[in-house]
Design a protein around this motif. Structure first.
Motif, mmCIF file in Angstrom:
data_model
loop_
_atom_site.group_PDB
_atom_site.id
_atom_site.type_symbol
_atom_site.label_atom_id
_atom_site.label_comp_id
_atom_site.label_asym_id
_atom_site.label_seq_id
_atom_site.Cartn_x
_atom_site.Cartn_y
_atom_site.Cartn_z
ATOM 1 N N LYS A 173 0.794 -1.196 0.118
ATOM 2 C CA LYS A 173 -0.018 -0.057 0.025
ATOM 3 C C LYS A 173 0.855 1.105 0.018
ATOM 4 C CE LYS A 173 -3.977 -1.698 2.610
ATOM 5 N NZ LYS A 173 -4.436 -1.553 3.926
ATOM 6 N N LEU A 174 1.934 1.227 1.022
ATOM 7 C CA LEU A 174 2.722 2.318 1.009
ATOM 8 C C LEU A 174 3.583 2.654 -0.381
ATOM 9 C CD1 LEU A 174 3.735 4.206 3.216
ATOM 10 C CD2 LEU A 174 5.601 2.826 3.605
ATOM 11 N N PHE A 175 4.079 1.552 -0.767
ATOM 12 C CA PHE A 175 5.063 2.024 -1.989
ATOM 13 C C PHE A 175 4.359 1.483 -3.322
ATOM 14 C CE2 PHE A 175 8.574 1.121 1.194
ATOM 15 C CZ PHE A 175 8.896 2.291 1.291
ATOM 16 N N SER A 176 3.062 1.192 -3.558
ATOM 17 C CA SER A 176 2.435 0.640 -4.758
ATOM 18 C C SER A 176 3.123 -0.602 -5.174
ATOM 19 C CB SER A 176 2.486 1.683 -6.045
ATOM 20 O OG SER A 176 1.934 2.933 -5.737
ATOM 21 N N ASP A 177 3.233 -0.834 -6.213
ATOM 22 C CA ASP A 177 3.772 -2.067 -6.646
ATOM 23 C C ASP A 177 5.398 -2.111 -6.632
ATOM 24 O OD1 ASP A 177 1.767 -3.994 -6.475
ATOM 25 O OD2 ASP A 177 1.170 -3.626 -8.619
ATOM 26 N N ASN A 178 5.779 -0.981 -6.518
ATOM 27 C CA ASN A 178 7.417 -0.767 -6.546
ATOM 28 C C ASN A 178 8.145 -1.042 -5.340
ATOM 29 O OD1 ASN A 178 9.683 0.261 -7.764
ATOM 30 N ND2 ASN A 178 9.239 2.351 -7.435
ATOM 31 N N PHE A 179 8.035 -2.230 -4.747
ATOM 32 C CA PHE A 179 8.737 -2.491 -3.543
ATOM 33 C C PHE A 179 9.370 -3.986 -3.745
ATOM 34 C CE2 PHE A 179 6.110 -5.465 -1.377
ATOM 35 C CZ PHE A 179 5.102 -5.653 -1.923
#
Ligand code: GLU
Length: 394
Positions: A371-377
């Motif tokens: 949720k915090l980084f969208s899918d970029n994590f």
């Protein structure tokens, strides 16, 4: 003895890197092995069948394929011996797309998907870019796509080049933690002396194929002469150096004749073909040794009892949910120490987050991090492959 080692290596193989040399995917003029007439799609079709078989046996495959310059020479009609650097780069650019198109077509017929990755040495010496490449390859493998890697020849000049795909394939084998590197070329393996050279003395023994090399000594390096072919870049010398590199990372290398249609199948059934570079003694994972003993940790991460158990007893990666405290100043790709709540060192590894980002996500479940980084994590704070755990007796 050689046979049992081979059987051990090839039994339940989970990940293999296969280097396909230009010489085994080119058309040849009969009798003139050094003269090639461009890309031979039939050979690629052939490999597609063999690779399908390997994958059906539950093994992931990463390919390192040469052939761009060779294919480009044909397309651009640049067949003379010496090309200028821009000409070579133009051949690489044109040939690479032709090469990939051929892989796409032939592999598709076997129901296999492929993807192109072009790497340069700058991608491999920089820790962050190295890890980025690794993560991309891992993601492709997870989606059952075969990464096909080549050097980014059209934009790299000689001074900063990796230069040959034997070296590149060894680096890739270490990068993806393969269990085996197979190098396919047009020779049967390493010989006791150059098989193409006439013997100088009458009583000289005919060259013998060496089935196993336990250590790449100076003598072994000498056996490997130099390449004088128009098609291949490194000859035996770079193959031996590639094997030396993988062995030091705890990975065996097998040199096979890629023109022998059954060589890979035989080798993977544990039969004695080609030259195997391996010694049981080399099993210490040097890369992990490097992580554990060479890199200076730039931070300390405290984990809870659950995470400690997952790392020590279940062979898991470290996830954000298990992190309770973050100390130090680190960036993506740096080495960090992992300790338990009593400050005992549990593990060391290469981190996927900076201090600031890890502060934000410590203790979070994967869904919250998403949720915090969208899918970029990254799901893992430290991936298992980038980590050394210290057991009580270490
Ligand atoms: N990267 C070069 C090519 O694709 C080949 C280098 C090599 O064969 O080692 O043509």
């Amino acid at each position: 003895m050689d046979d049992s080692i081979r059987k051990k290596i090839t039994k339940s193989l989970k990940r293999v890197v296969i280097k396909i040399g230009s010489s085994v995917i080119s058309h040849r003029e009969p009798g003139k092995s050094s003269l090639v007439q461009g890309l031979n799609p039939e050979r690629i079709r052939h490999y597609s069948r063999q690779i399908k078989q390997i994958m059906d046996n539950g093994c992931e495959v990463v390919l390192v394929s040469s052939g761009a310059i060779m294919a480009g020479r044909e397309r651009l009609g640049l067949t003379r011996n010496h090309l200028t650097i821009p000409e070579k780069q133009a051949c690489a650019a044109s040939g690479q797309s032709h090469l990939m198109h051929t892989y796409e077509k032939k592999f598709e017929k076997q129901g296999l998907k492929v993807a192109q990755i072009l790497l340069s040495s700058a991608d491999l010496v920089n820790r962050r870019r190295y890890l980025n490449a690794k993560h991309t390859i891992e993601a492709l493998l997870k989606h059952k796509v075969i990464p096909i890697i080549n050097e980014n020849d059209s934009v790299t000049v000689d001074e900063i080049k990796i230069g040959d795909n034997d070296t590149l394939s060894a680096t890739v084998a270490c990068l993806v933690d393969a269990q085996l590197l197979i190098i396919l070329s047009d020779v049967n393996g390493l010989y006791s002396r150059d098989p193409l050279q006439k013997s100088r003395r009458k009583d000289e023994e005919p060259p013998k194929l060496i089935s196993q090399v336990n250590k790449v000594t100076k003598e072994v390096e000498k056996l490997a002469g130099k390449s004088n072919s128009l098609v291949t870049v490194g000859g035996m010398a770079t193959k031996v150096l590639a094997a030396k590199k993988t062995m030091s990372f705890g990975i065996p290398t097998l040199l096979l004749n890629g023109l022998d249609d059954r060589a890979m199948e035989k080798a993977l059934n544990g039969e004695t073909v080609g030259t195997l570079f391996w010694s049981e003694k080399e099993k210490i994972r040097n890369r992990k040794h490097w992580i554990a003993h060479t890199l200076k940790p730039s931070g300390v991460i405290t984990v809870d009892a659950g995470a400690k158990k997952a790392l020590l007893e279940r062979g898991k990666s470290l996830l954000p949910v298990g992190v309770v405290r973050v100390q130090g100043n680190f960036e993506f790709g740096n080495s960090v120490t992992v300790v338990d709540e009593a400050s005992c060192e549990v593990a060391r590894g290469l981190i996927n987050y900076s201090t600031g980002d890890l502060e934000k996500i410590k203790g979070m479940k994967t869904s919250e991090v998403r949720k915090l980084f969208s899918d970029n994590f990254y799901e893992e704070v430290i991936h298992r492959d980038d980590m050394v755990v210290f057991f009580k007796d270490d």
